[in-house]
Design a protein around this motif. Structure first.
Motif, PDB file in Angstrom:
ATOM      1  N   LYS A 229       0.825  -1.211   0.000  1.00 11.35           N
ATOM      2  CA  LYS A 229       0.000   0.000   0.000  1.00 11.35           C
ATOM      3  C   LYS A 229       0.861   1.264   0.000  1.00 11.35           C
ATOM      4  O   LYS A 229       1.775   1.409   0.798  1.00 11.35           O
ATOM      5  CB  LYS A 229      -0.899  -0.036   1.242  1.00 11.35           C
ATOM      6  CG  LYS A 229      -1.771   1.165   1.482  1.00 11.35           C
ATOM      7  CD  LYS A 229      -2.576   0.939   2.749  1.00 11.35           C
ATOM      8  CE  LYS A 229      -3.426   2.125   3.101  1.00 11.35           C
ATOM      9  NZ  LYS A 229      -4.199   1.895   4.361  1.00 11.35           N
ATOM     10  N   TYR A 252      -3.232  -1.034  -2.754  1.00 11.38           N
ATOM     11  CA  TYR A 252      -3.913   0.266  -2.756  1.00 11.38           C
ATOM     12  C   TYR A 252      -2.928   1.438  -2.910  1.00 11.38           C
ATOM     13  O   TYR A 252      -1.985   1.587  -2.137  1.00 11.38           O
ATOM     14  CB  TYR A 252      -4.683   0.421  -1.446  1.00 11.38           C
ATOM     15  CG  TYR A 252      -5.354   1.761  -1.244  1.00 11.38           C
ATOM     16  CD1 TYR A 252      -6.648   1.985  -1.697  1.00 11.38           C
ATOM     17  CD2 TYR A 252      -4.682   2.806  -0.606  1.00 11.38           C
ATOM     18  CE1 TYR A 252      -7.261   3.216  -1.518  1.00 11.38           C
ATOM     19  CE2 TYR A 252      -5.289   4.036  -0.429  1.00 11.38           C
ATOM     20  CZ  TYR A 252      -6.575   4.235  -0.884  1.00 11.38           C
ATOM     21  OH  TYR A 252      -7.172   5.454  -0.709  1.00 11.38           O
ATOM     22  N   ILE A 275      -7.062  -1.060  -5.685  1.00  7.13           N
ATOM     23  CA  ILE A 275      -7.798   0.203  -5.695  1.00  7.13           C
ATOM     24  C   ILE A 275      -6.827   1.377  -5.702  1.00  7.13           C
ATOM     25  O   ILE A 275      -5.833   1.391  -4.982  1.00  7.13           O
ATOM     26  CB  ILE A 275      -8.714   0.276  -4.455  1.00  7.13           C
ATOM     27  CG1 ILE A 275      -9.799  -0.814  -4.525  1.00  7.13           C
ATOM     28  CG2 ILE A 275      -9.363   1.651  -4.316  1.00  7.13           C
ATOM     29  CD1 ILE A 275     -10.611  -0.943  -3.257  1.00  7.13           C
TER      30      ILE A 275
END
Length: 361
Positions: A229, A252, A275
């Motif tokens: 992330k 992410y 995402i």
């Protein structure tokens, strides 16, 4: 009376050795080792810690620095540490605002947490080949540190170890290492300009190179199941990155707001793009999605705000386009996905030039 005076002088002599200005020590009679407990705050410029100190007619090797031993010694510029030093306590040099240079001697295995916290003038640090761990926040906010070489026995660089090192342009990982983990935010907001992550790096934490605004070029030789992330979030000067190692997923926001990144070639082993992975990559014109034959999913808003991409070809494994995946791709003209069966309501929101969708449905 004479015996009493001699006894008193003996006691005073012993105390004097315990507080051997400008340092105070404790002594271990069993090991013959001494610990430097504290340093006089008035010390200035070049400081030399003795290799051994005498106490009661016996010499003790100085092998330890206690917690906060030199903390807030605001006038010292360099410290020569004892050659037999083994242990450094937490915050040992914390807030030594004028400290510029230091060499950590061989034998030391850990740089403890907050060891050089707020040493804002620190320019050079030489780490020993014996070093194994750089603890969390060890060099945080060392705003003048320009480069660092990580010895090849280091196994862990923990969270925020070099965070907010604004002048840190170069980090070199010595070859010959077998295993290295790098913790969350380890180089967050540092001044790195180029970077190679070598193959022996086993894992990265989250936000490791977050906000490295001067970072321009990156080579990733290591293999990761997941690029974590926000790894390169807001590396706004990065124009190129080479992902040479195998990788299964990108988490992410890993490249979000890398505003200068124009092209990227992703590993063909990739199965998932998370995402917001490339959200805000405004200069991105090319990404090799069509070559990713193992890719199964692309997360919401993954390519949102990629304003310069004109054409996209999706691999066969992509059957659904999630919400906002290509939102605000202002230059997108055409997208092809032969096996795409569905798209979310806002998959292509604010894509004014999009005229052609070649999907299975």
């Amino acid at each position: 009376m004479r015996r009493l005076i001699l006894w008193a002088l003996s006691i005073l002599s012993s105390v004097a050795n315990l507080i051997a200005a400008p340092f105070s020590f404790s002594f271990d009679e069993t090991t013959g080792e001494a610990t430097l407990l504290s340093a006089d705050k008035s010390l200035s410029k070049a400081v030399v810690v003795p290799d051994s100190v005498e106490n009661g007619g016996r010499y003790f090797a100085v092998t330890k620095l206690a917690k906060q031993a030199f903390a807030k010694c605001g006038k010292i510029e360099s410290v020569k540490l004892p050659s037999k030093l083994k242990h450094i306590g937490p915050t040992a040099f914390g807030d030594c605002g004028k400290l510029k240079h230091i060499v950590i001697p061989e034998g030391v295995e850990t740089i403890p947490h907050h060891c050089f916290y707020l040493c804002s003038a620190l320019e050079t640090v030489t780490l020993p080949s014996s070093l194994k761990i750089i603890d969390h926040d060890a060099f945080i906010a060392c705003k003048s540190l320009q480069s660092i070489t990580i010895p090849n026995k280091v196994r862990q660089i923990k969270s925020w170890a070099f965070g907010e090192n604004l002048a840190l342009k170069t980090v070199v990982f010595e070859s010959g290492n077998s295993s290295l983990t790098i913790g969350d935010h380890a180089f967050d907001k540092s001044g790195l300009q180029t970077l190679t992550i070598p193959s022996f790096v086993d894992s990265l934490g989250e936000y490791v190179f977050n906000r490295c605004h001067g970072l321009k070029a990156v080579v990733v030789e290591a293999k990761f199941d997941t690029l974590p992330k926000m790894t390169f979030h807001e590396c706004e000067s990065m124009t190129e990155i080479s992902l040479k190692g195998e990788m299964k997923s990108i988490a992410y926001g890993a490249f979000s707001d890398c505003r200068s990144l124009s092209t990227i070639t992703l590993p063909t082993t990739l199965t998932q793009i998370g995402i917001n992975a490339f959200d805000g990559c405004k200069s991105l014109t090319y990404i090799n999605l069509q070559e990713l034959t193992s890719l199964q999913s692309i997360g919401e808003a993954s390519f949102s705000g990629c304003e310069k991409i004109e054409r996209i070809v999706l691999p066969d494994g992509i059957r659904k386009i999630e919400d906002g995946t290509f939102m605000s791709c202002h230059s997108l003209i055409e997208i092809t996905g032969e096996n795409v069966e569905s798209e979310a309501e806002f998959s292509f929101y604010d894509c004014p030039k999009l005229k052609t969708k070649k999907f299975a449905k």
